[in-house]
Design an enzyme around this catalytic site. Sequence first.
Site, short mmCIF file in Angstrom:
data_model
loop_
_atom_site.label_atom_id
_atom_site.label_comp_id
_atom_site.label_asym_id
_atom_site.label_seq_id
_atom_site.Cartn_x
_atom_site.Cartn_y
_atom_site.Cartn_z
N ARG A 116 0.65 -3.74 -4.65
CA ARG A 116 0.07 -2.83 -5.06
C ARG A 116 -1.49 -2.75 -4.55
O ARG A 116 -2.36 -3.54 -4.98
CB ARG A 116 -0.34 -2.48 -6.56
CG ARG A 116 -1.06 -1.41 -7.09
CD ARG A 116 -0.79 -0.21 -6.80
NE ARG A 116 0.87 0.13 -7.69
CZ ARG A 116 1.58 1.02 -7.13
NH1 ARG A 116 1.27 1.96 -6.25
NH2 ARG A 116 2.89 1.24 -8.06
N GLN A 135 11.05 5.11 -3.41
CA GLN A 135 10.13 5.75 -2.81
C GLN A 135 9.52 5.08 -1.63
O GLN A 135 9.18 4.01 -1.94
CB GLN A 135 9.02 6.06 -4.07
CG GLN A 135 7.78 6.44 -3.83
CD GLN A 135 6.98 7.42 -4.63
OE1 GLN A 135 7.30 8.59 -4.55
NE2 GLN A 135 5.84 6.98 -5.14
N ARG A 140 8.10 -1.85 3.14
CA ARG A 140 7.10 -2.45 2.40
C ARG A 140 7.83 -3.53 1.38
O ARG A 140 7.21 -4.29 0.91
CB ARG A 140 6.30 -1.53 1.68
CG ARG A 140 6.97 -0.69 0.74
CD ARG A 140 5.98 0.23 -0.21
NE ARG A 140 6.63 1.01 -1.19
CZ ARG A 140 6.08 1.61 -2.15
NH1 ARG A 140 4.72 1.63 -2.20
NH2 ARG A 140 6.67 2.48 -3.02
N HIS A 212 -0.43 3.55 4.05
CA HIS A 212 -0.80 3.72 2.62
C HIS A 212 -1.90 2.99 2.25
O HIS A 212 -1.97 2.43 1.18
CB HIS A 212 0.44 3.56 1.81
CG HIS A 212 0.46 4.27 0.51
ND1 HIS A 212 -0.55 4.07 -0.71
CD2 HIS A 212 1.43 5.14 -0.13
CE1 HIS A 212 -0.33 4.91 -1.51
NE2 HIS A 212 0.83 5.48 -1.35
N ASP A 257 -3.50 14.09 -5.36
CA ASP A 257 -2.42 13.67 -4.83
C ASP A 257 -2.14 14.68 -3.88
O ASP A 257 -1.43 15.73 -4.02
CB ASP A 257 -1.21 13.68 -5.67
CG ASP A 257 -0.37 12.49 -4.99
OD1 ASP A 257 0.84 12.04 -5.67
OD2 ASP A 257 -0.05 12.44 -3.92
N GLU A 330 -4.58 7.89 3.55
CA GLU A 330 -3.38 7.29 4.10
C GLU A 330 -2.99 8.14 5.55
O GLU A 330 -2.78 9.32 5.51
CB GLU A 330 -2.05 7.56 3.36
CG GLU A 330 -2.47 6.77 1.99
CD GLU A 330 -1.35 7.47 0.64
OE1 GLU A 330 -1.68 7.53 -0.21
OE2 GLU A 330 -0.20 7.66 1.31
O1 TA6 Z 1 0.76 8.44 -1.63
C1 TA6 Z 1 0.59 8.98 -2.72
C2 TA6 Z 1 1.87 8.62 -3.46
O2 TA6 Z 1 2.89 9.42 -2.85
C3 TA6 Z 1 1.53 9.07 -4.85
O3 TA6 Z 1 2.45 10.24 -5.21
C4 TA6 Z 1 1.98 8.08 -5.84
O4 TA6 Z 1 3.31 7.85 -6.25
C5 TA6 Z 1 1.98 6.74 -4.85
O5 TA6 Z 1 2.05 7.18 -3.69
C6 TA6 Z 1 2.11 5.33 -4.97
O6 TA6 Z 1 3.46 5.21 -4.99
P1 TA6 Z 1 4.16 4.02 -5.16
O7 TA6 Z 1 5.58 4.00 -4.89
O8 TA6 Z 1 3.48 3.11 -4.66
O9 TA6 Z 1 3.96 3.80 -6.73
#
Ligand code: TA6
Length: 363
Positions: A116, A135, A140, A212, A257, A330
Amino acid sequence: MFEEKQIQPLHFNLRHISQQSQRITHKHTPHTHTHDTMGGPLKSKTLCSCVPFGPKQEVSLEGVILSNSQFECKIYTFGAHVASWRSLSDLEVFKTKPEFLFLSQKAILDGTKPIRGGIPICFPQFGKLGACTNQHGFARNSTWEFVGSEVDEEKLLAKATFTTSSTESTMKEFPYKFKLNYTVSIEKEFLNTKLEVINEDEKAFEFTTALHTYFGAKSITDIAVKGLNGVRYTDSLEDGKKCVEGEEEIRFDKEVDRIYRRNVALVDKERLEIIDRVWEDKGVLSQHTRGVAMTTKNLNDAVVWNPWIDKAKSMGDFGDEEYKEMVCVEAAAIDEPVKVKPGASWIGEQTLEAVINLAHFSV
Ligand code: TA6
Protein backbone atom coordinates in the site's frame (compact mmCIF):
# COMPACT_ATOMS: atom_id res chain seq x y z
CA MET A 1 -3.40 33.95 0.57
CA PHE A 2 -0.23 32.96 -1.35
CA GLU A 3 0.59 34.77 -4.57
CA GLU A 4 0.78 32.34 -7.54
CA LYS A 5 4.46 31.49 -8.20
CA GLN A 6 5.73 29.73 -11.28
CA ILE A 7 7.34 26.39 -10.33
CA GLN A 8 10.89 26.25 -11.70
CA PRO A 9 12.81 23.05 -12.55
CA LEU A 10 15.03 22.05 -9.66
CA HIS A 11 18.29 21.13 -11.37
CA PHE A 12 19.49 24.72 -11.18
CA ASN A 13 19.95 24.27 -7.49
CA LEU A 14 21.09 20.70 -7.54
CA ARG A 15 24.02 21.70 -9.70
CA HIS A 16 24.81 24.13 -6.87
CA ILE A 17 24.36 21.32 -4.33
CA SER A 18 26.44 18.83 -6.33
CA GLN A 19 29.19 21.46 -6.60
CA GLN A 20 29.06 21.55 -2.80
CA SER A 21 29.12 17.75 -2.63
CA GLN A 22 31.85 17.60 -5.25
CA ARG A 23 33.88 19.88 -3.07
CA ILE A 24 33.48 17.14 -0.48
CA THR A 25 33.77 14.20 -2.88
CA HIS A 26 35.68 15.44 -5.89
CA LYS A 27 38.39 12.79 -5.48
CA HIS A 28 36.24 10.42 -7.57
CA THR A 29 36.90 10.10 -11.30
CA PRO A 30 33.57 9.49 -13.12
CA HIS A 31 33.31 5.90 -14.46
CA THR A 32 30.67 3.38 -15.55
CA HIS A 33 30.28 -0.26 -14.55
CA THR A 34 27.57 -2.97 -14.62
CA HIS A 35 26.36 -5.50 -12.07
CA ASP A 36 24.64 -8.64 -13.38
CA THR A 37 23.40 -10.30 -10.12
CA MET A 38 22.45 -9.31 -6.58
CA GLY A 39 26.22 -9.32 -6.12
CA GLY A 40 26.39 -7.13 -3.01
CA PRO A 41 27.35 -3.47 -2.58
CA LEU A 42 29.74 -1.74 -4.92
CA LYS A 43 33.34 -2.14 -3.76
CA SER A 44 34.82 1.20 -4.79
CA LYS A 45 33.51 4.54 -3.36
CA THR A 46 31.26 6.11 -5.98
CA LEU A 47 28.44 8.62 -6.16
CA CYS A 48 26.06 6.14 -7.77
CA SER A 49 25.20 2.69 -6.56
CA CYS A 50 22.73 -0.16 -6.65
CA VAL A 51 22.86 -2.04 -3.35
CA PRO A 52 20.82 -5.23 -2.82
CA PHE A 53 19.17 -5.84 0.54
CA GLY A 54 17.66 -8.95 2.01
CA PRO A 55 14.74 -9.59 4.36
CA LYS A 56 15.12 -8.18 7.86
CA GLN A 57 12.90 -8.07 10.95
CA GLU A 58 9.25 -7.61 9.98
CA VAL A 59 10.01 -6.84 6.35
CA SER A 60 10.53 -10.22 4.73
CA LEU A 61 11.01 -8.75 1.26
CA GLU A 62 14.25 -8.27 -0.63
CA GLY A 63 15.22 -5.72 -3.20
CA VAL A 64 17.70 -3.05 -4.15
CA ILE A 65 18.45 0.53 -3.20
CA LEU A 66 19.53 2.90 -5.95
CA SER A 67 21.47 6.01 -5.02
CA ASN A 68 23.00 8.82 -7.03
CA SER A 69 24.15 10.86 -4.01
CA GLN A 70 21.25 13.27 -4.52
CA PHE A 71 18.34 10.87 -4.39
CA GLU A 72 17.76 7.34 -3.21
CA CYS A 73 15.15 4.86 -4.42
CA LYS A 74 14.12 1.60 -2.80
CA ILE A 75 12.58 -1.18 -4.93
CA TYR A 76 11.25 -4.53 -3.73
CA THR A 77 11.40 -7.52 -6.09
CA PHE A 78 7.85 -8.25 -4.86
CA GLY A 79 5.80 -6.41 -7.46
CA ALA A 80 9.00 -4.72 -8.76
CA HIS A 81 7.60 -2.21 -6.37
CA VAL A 82 9.22 1.22 -5.97
CA ALA A 83 8.54 1.86 -2.27
CA SER A 84 10.55 5.02 -1.70
CA TRP A 85 12.10 7.93 -3.60
CA ARG A 86 13.75 10.39 -1.31
CA SER A 87 16.09 13.32 -1.43
CA LEU A 88 19.50 13.08 0.26
CA SER A 89 19.84 16.86 0.23
CA ASP A 90 20.26 18.86 3.41
CA LEU A 91 18.25 21.74 2.01
CA GLU A 92 15.47 22.75 4.39
CA VAL A 93 12.68 22.16 1.90
CA PHE A 94 13.86 18.55 1.53
CA LYS A 95 15.24 17.84 4.99
CA THR A 96 11.87 18.38 6.67
CA LYS A 97 10.35 15.70 4.43
CA PRO A 98 12.87 13.98 2.13
CA GLU A 99 10.40 11.35 0.92
CA PHE A 100 8.35 12.11 -2.22
CA LEU A 101 6.27 8.92 -2.24
CA PHE A 102 3.72 7.75 0.34
CA LEU A 103 4.01 4.32 1.99
CA SER A 104 1.34 3.39 4.52
CA GLN A 105 2.53 2.69 8.04
CA LYS A 106 0.19 -0.31 7.80
CA ALA A 107 1.48 -1.59 4.46
CA ILE A 108 1.91 -5.37 4.40
CA LEU A 109 5.56 -6.07 3.57
CA ASP A 110 5.65 -9.86 3.57
CA GLY A 111 4.56 -10.66 0.03
CA THR A 112 1.06 -11.77 0.98
CA LYS A 113 -0.66 -8.59 -0.27
CA PRO A 114 0.10 -5.75 -2.69
CA ILE A 115 2.13 -3.02 -1.01
CA ARG A 116 0.00 0.00 0.00
CA GLY A 117 1.99 2.91 -1.29
CA GLY A 118 4.92 3.68 -3.58
CA ILE A 119 4.35 2.65 -7.21
CA PRO A 120 2.27 -0.51 -7.65
CA ILE A 121 2.21 -1.84 -11.24
CA CYS A 122 -1.34 -2.61 -12.40
CA PHE A 123 -1.18 -5.31 -15.13
CA PRO A 124 -2.83 -6.91 -17.15
CA GLN A 125 -5.83 -4.89 -15.95
CA PHE A 126 -6.69 -1.66 -14.22
CA GLY A 127 -9.27 -1.99 -11.48
CA LYS A 128 -11.86 -4.62 -12.29
CA LEU A 129 -11.56 -4.07 -16.07
CA GLY A 130 -10.68 -7.67 -16.91
CA ALA A 131 -10.90 -11.35 -15.92
CA CYS A 132 -8.32 -11.26 -13.15
CA THR A 133 -9.56 -12.28 -9.70
CA ASN A 134 -7.65 -9.46 -8.08
CA GLN A 135 -8.36 -5.82 -8.75
CA HIS A 136 -5.49 -4.23 -10.71
CA GLY A 137 -4.25 -7.63 -11.93
CA PHE A 138 -1.42 -9.89 -10.67
CA ALA A 139 1.84 -8.07 -11.53
CA ARG A 140 1.88 -6.19 -8.21
CA ASN A 141 1.32 -9.48 -6.40
CA SER A 142 4.13 -11.37 -8.12
CA THR A 143 7.80 -11.66 -7.21
CA TRP A 144 9.89 -10.36 -10.09
CA GLU A 145 13.49 -11.30 -10.83
CA PHE A 146 16.19 -8.65 -10.44
CA VAL A 147 18.25 -9.02 -13.62
CA GLY A 148 20.85 -6.32 -13.32
CA SER A 149 21.87 -2.76 -12.63
CA GLU A 150 23.88 -0.02 -14.20
CA VAL A 151 25.43 3.20 -12.89
CA ASP A 152 26.84 6.18 -14.72
CA GLU A 153 28.64 8.67 -12.49
CA GLU A 154 28.74 11.43 -15.06
CA LYS A 155 24.99 11.33 -15.54
CA LEU A 156 24.40 10.74 -11.81
CA LEU A 157 22.40 7.74 -12.96
CA ALA A 158 21.63 4.49 -11.20
CA LYS A 159 19.36 1.95 -12.85
CA ALA A 160 17.91 -1.47 -11.97
CA THR A 161 16.00 -3.89 -14.18
CA PHE A 162 13.43 -6.50 -13.16
CA THR A 163 11.56 -9.13 -15.15
CA THR A 164 8.66 -11.54 -14.81
CA SER A 165 6.87 -13.86 -17.22
CA SER A 166 3.60 -15.71 -17.61
CA THR A 167 3.12 -18.78 -15.44
CA GLU A 168 0.51 -21.51 -15.19
CA SER A 169 -1.39 -19.41 -12.65
CA THR A 170 -1.26 -16.21 -14.69
CA MET A 171 -2.45 -18.14 -17.77
CA LYS A 172 -5.64 -19.04 -15.86
CA GLU A 173 -6.48 -15.34 -15.55
CA PHE A 174 -4.79 -13.97 -18.66
CA PRO A 175 -4.43 -16.83 -21.16
CA TYR A 176 -1.40 -15.54 -22.99
CA LYS A 177 2.38 -16.03 -22.83
CA PHE A 178 4.10 -12.76 -22.04
CA LYS A 179 7.24 -11.28 -20.54
CA LEU A 180 7.45 -8.01 -18.62
CA ASN A 181 10.62 -5.98 -18.21
CA TYR A 182 10.63 -3.08 -15.78
CA THR A 183 13.42 -0.56 -15.51
CA VAL A 184 13.70 1.87 -12.64
CA SER A 185 16.30 4.61 -12.90
CA ILE A 186 17.18 7.69 -10.91
CA GLU A 187 19.14 10.34 -12.75
CA LYS A 188 19.80 13.58 -10.89
CA GLU A 189 16.38 14.71 -9.63
CA PHE A 190 14.44 12.42 -11.99
CA LEU A 191 12.85 9.03 -11.32
CA ASN A 192 11.98 7.12 -14.49
CA THR A 193 9.98 3.88 -14.52
CA LYS A 194 9.58 2.03 -17.82
CA LEU A 195 7.34 -1.01 -18.35
CA GLU A 196 7.90 -3.21 -21.41
CA VAL A 197 5.25 -5.80 -22.29
CA ILE A 198 6.40 -8.49 -24.73
CA ASN A 199 3.84 -10.77 -26.37
CA GLU A 200 5.44 -14.26 -26.45
CA ASP A 201 2.17 -15.85 -27.54
CA GLU A 202 0.89 -16.88 -30.99
CA LYS A 203 -2.23 -14.77 -30.43
CA ALA A 204 -2.49 -10.99 -30.07
CA PHE A 205 -3.62 -9.78 -26.66
CA GLU A 206 -5.00 -6.63 -25.05
CA PHE A 207 -4.41 -5.23 -21.59
CA THR A 208 -4.95 -2.13 -19.48
CA THR A 209 -2.30 -0.88 -17.09
CA ALA A 210 -1.30 1.84 -14.64
CA LEU A 211 1.68 2.98 -12.61
CA HIS A 212 -0.45 3.54 -9.51
CA THR A 213 1.81 6.13 -7.86
CA TYR A 214 1.11 7.27 -4.28
CA PHE A 215 2.57 10.75 -3.75
CA GLY A 216 3.31 11.94 -0.23
CA ALA A 217 1.61 15.12 0.96
CA LYS A 218 2.44 17.38 3.87
CA SER A 219 -1.31 17.89 4.12
CA ILE A 220 -3.98 16.90 1.62
CA THR A 221 -5.71 20.29 1.95
CA ASP A 222 -2.59 21.97 0.56
CA ILE A 223 -2.08 19.61 -2.36
CA ALA A 224 -2.94 20.70 -5.91
CA VAL A 225 -2.87 18.58 -9.07
CA LYS A 226 -2.33 20.70 -12.16
CA GLY A 227 -2.47 19.93 -15.87
CA LEU A 228 -5.92 18.36 -16.21
CA ASN A 229 -8.06 21.43 -16.76
CA GLY A 230 -10.50 20.86 -19.67
CA VAL A 231 -9.77 17.12 -19.75
CA ARG A 232 -12.65 14.59 -19.96
CA TYR A 233 -12.92 12.13 -17.09
CA THR A 234 -15.01 9.26 -15.83
CA ASP A 235 -16.10 9.55 -12.21
CA SER A 236 -15.68 6.06 -10.72
CA LEU A 237 -17.68 7.20 -7.68
CA GLU A 238 -20.70 7.97 -9.90
CA ASP A 239 -20.86 4.77 -11.98
CA GLY A 240 -18.55 6.15 -14.60
CA LYS A 241 -20.39 9.42 -15.13
CA LYS A 242 -18.67 11.40 -17.94
CA CYS A 243 -17.44 14.84 -16.91
CA VAL A 244 -14.96 17.53 -17.98
CA GLU A 245 -12.47 18.99 -15.50
CA GLY A 246 -13.16 22.67 -14.98
CA GLU A 247 -10.49 23.48 -12.43
CA GLU A 248 -7.00 24.78 -13.15
CA GLU A 249 -5.96 23.03 -9.95
CA ILE A 250 -7.64 19.95 -8.52
CA ARG A 251 -7.89 20.32 -4.73
CA PHE A 252 -9.14 17.74 -2.24
CA ASP A 253 -11.91 18.06 0.32
CA LYS A 254 -13.70 14.73 -0.28
CA GLU A 255 -13.17 11.26 -1.80
CA VAL A 256 -11.98 11.51 -5.39
CA ASP A 257 -11.68 8.60 -7.85
CA ARG A 258 -11.50 9.68 -11.49
CA ILE A 259 -10.05 8.39 -14.72
CA TYR A 260 -8.91 11.29 -16.93
CA ARG A 261 -8.70 10.59 -20.63
CA ARG A 262 -5.97 12.93 -21.75
CA ASN A 263 -5.79 14.13 -25.32
CA VAL A 264 -3.12 11.91 -26.92
CA ALA A 265 -1.82 14.79 -29.01
CA LEU A 266 -1.11 16.84 -25.91
CA VAL A 267 0.20 14.22 -23.53
CA ASP A 268 3.82 14.41 -24.64
CA LYS A 269 3.80 18.20 -24.40
CA GLU A 270 2.04 18.65 -21.13
CA ARG A 271 3.19 17.60 -17.76
CA LEU A 272 1.11 17.01 -14.69
CA GLU A 273 2.19 18.67 -11.49
CA ILE A 274 1.51 17.43 -7.98
CA ILE A 275 2.24 20.45 -5.86
CA ASP A 276 2.53 20.71 -2.10
CA ARG A 277 1.61 24.32 -1.42
CA VAL A 278 2.61 25.11 2.03
CA TRP A 279 5.85 24.36 3.70
CA GLU A 280 6.61 25.31 7.22
CA ASP A 281 10.18 26.38 7.52
CA LYS A 282 11.32 26.38 11.15
CA GLY A 283 7.70 26.81 12.22
CA VAL A 284 7.21 29.83 10.01
CA LEU A 285 4.66 29.53 7.24
CA SER A 286 6.62 30.13 4.06
CA GLN A 287 5.76 30.30 0.43
CA HIS A 288 7.88 27.37 -0.55
CA THR A 289 6.17 25.03 -2.84
CA ARG A 290 7.55 21.71 -3.78
CA GLY A 291 6.26 18.81 -5.67
CA VAL A 292 6.65 16.51 -8.59
CA ALA A 293 6.25 17.06 -12.30
CA MET A 294 5.10 13.97 -14.24
CA THR A 295 5.67 13.32 -17.92
CA THR A 296 4.60 10.12 -19.63
CA LYS A 297 4.97 8.10 -22.83
CA ASN A 298 2.19 5.78 -24.06
CA LEU A 299 0.33 6.23 -20.77
CA ASN A 300 -2.22 8.75 -21.93
CA ASP A 301 -4.72 8.45 -19.12
CA ALA A 302 -4.35 9.72 -15.56
CA VAL A 303 -6.19 8.38 -12.54
CA VAL A 304 -6.58 10.73 -9.58
CA TRP A 305 -7.53 9.13 -6.27
CA ASN A 306 -7.86 10.01 -2.61
CA PRO A 307 -9.89 7.59 -0.46
CA TRP A 308 -10.85 10.26 2.12
CA ILE A 309 -12.39 9.26 5.48
CA ASP A 310 -14.73 6.28 4.96
CA LYS A 311 -12.72 4.43 2.32
CA ALA A 312 -9.59 5.00 4.44
CA LYS A 313 -11.31 3.27 7.34
CA SER A 314 -12.35 0.37 5.10
CA MET A 315 -8.78 -0.50 4.09
CA GLY A 316 -6.96 -2.70 6.61
CA ASP A 317 -3.50 -1.86 5.28
CA PHE A 318 -4.11 1.90 5.42
CA GLY A 319 -4.27 4.16 8.49
CA ASP A 320 -7.57 5.94 9.19
CA GLU A 321 -5.90 9.37 9.03
CA GLU A 322 -3.44 8.58 6.25
CA TYR A 323 -5.73 10.00 3.54
CA LYS A 324 -4.41 13.37 4.75
CA GLU A 325 -0.86 12.45 3.71
CA MET A 326 -1.22 11.09 0.18
CA VAL A 327 -2.73 11.48 -3.26
CA CYS A 328 -2.55 9.01 -6.11
CA VAL A 329 -1.88 10.36 -9.59
CA GLU A 330 -1.52 7.36 -11.84
CA ALA A 331 -0.13 7.29 -15.37
CA ALA A 332 -2.33 4.75 -17.13
CA ALA A 333 -3.59 3.16 -20.34
CA ILE A 334 -7.23 2.40 -19.64
CA ASP A 335 -9.52 4.18 -22.11
CA GLU A 336 -8.00 2.41 -25.10
CA PRO A 337 -6.69 -1.00 -24.04
CA VAL A 338 -3.22 -1.66 -25.43
CA LYS A 339 -3.13 -4.23 -28.22
CA VAL A 340 0.10 -6.19 -28.77
CA LYS A 341 0.59 -8.54 -31.72
CA PRO A 342 2.46 -11.87 -31.35
CA GLY A 343 6.21 -11.26 -31.07
CA ALA A 344 5.69 -7.52 -30.67
CA SER A 345 6.12 -5.39 -27.55
CA TRP A 346 4.83 -2.16 -26.02
CA ILE A 347 6.61 0.28 -23.73
CA GLY A 348 4.95 2.72 -21.37
CA GLU A 349 6.88 5.01 -19.09
CA GLN A 350 6.65 7.86 -16.63
CA THR A 351 9.28 10.33 -15.53
CA LEU A 352 8.91 12.09 -12.21
CA GLU A 353 10.91 15.25 -11.56
CA ALA A 354 11.36 16.69 -8.08
CA VAL A 355 10.57 20.40 -8.32
CA ILE A 356 10.60 23.32 -5.91
CA ASN A 357 10.09 27.01 -6.48
CA LEU A 358 13.22 29.12 -6.54
CA ALA A 359 11.84 32.39 -5.38
CA HIS A 360 12.29 31.61 -1.75
CA PHE A 361 15.28 29.37 -2.22
CA SER A 362 18.04 30.19 0.24
CA VAL A 363 21.30 28.26 0.33
O1 TA6 B 1 -6.69 3.85 -8.69
C1 TA6 B 1 -7.81 4.12 -7.94
C2 TA6 B 1 -8.41 2.81 -7.48
O2 TA6 B 1 -8.83 2.05 -8.55
C3 TA6 B 1 -9.50 3.10 -6.47
O3 TA6 B 1 -10.76 2.78 -6.98
C4 TA6 B 1 -9.12 2.27 -5.26
O4 TA6 B 1 -9.72 1.06 -5.23
C5 TA6 B 1 -7.61 2.17 -5.42
O5 TA6 B 1 -7.40 2.04 -6.78
C6 TA6 B 1 -6.91 1.17 -4.58
O6 TA6 B 1 -7.09 -0.11 -5.04
P1 TA6 B 1 -6.49 -1.33 -4.19
O7 TA6 B 1 -6.85 -2.56 -4.98
O8 TA6 B 1 -5.00 -1.12 -4.12
O9 TA6 B 1 -7.12 -1.29 -2.83
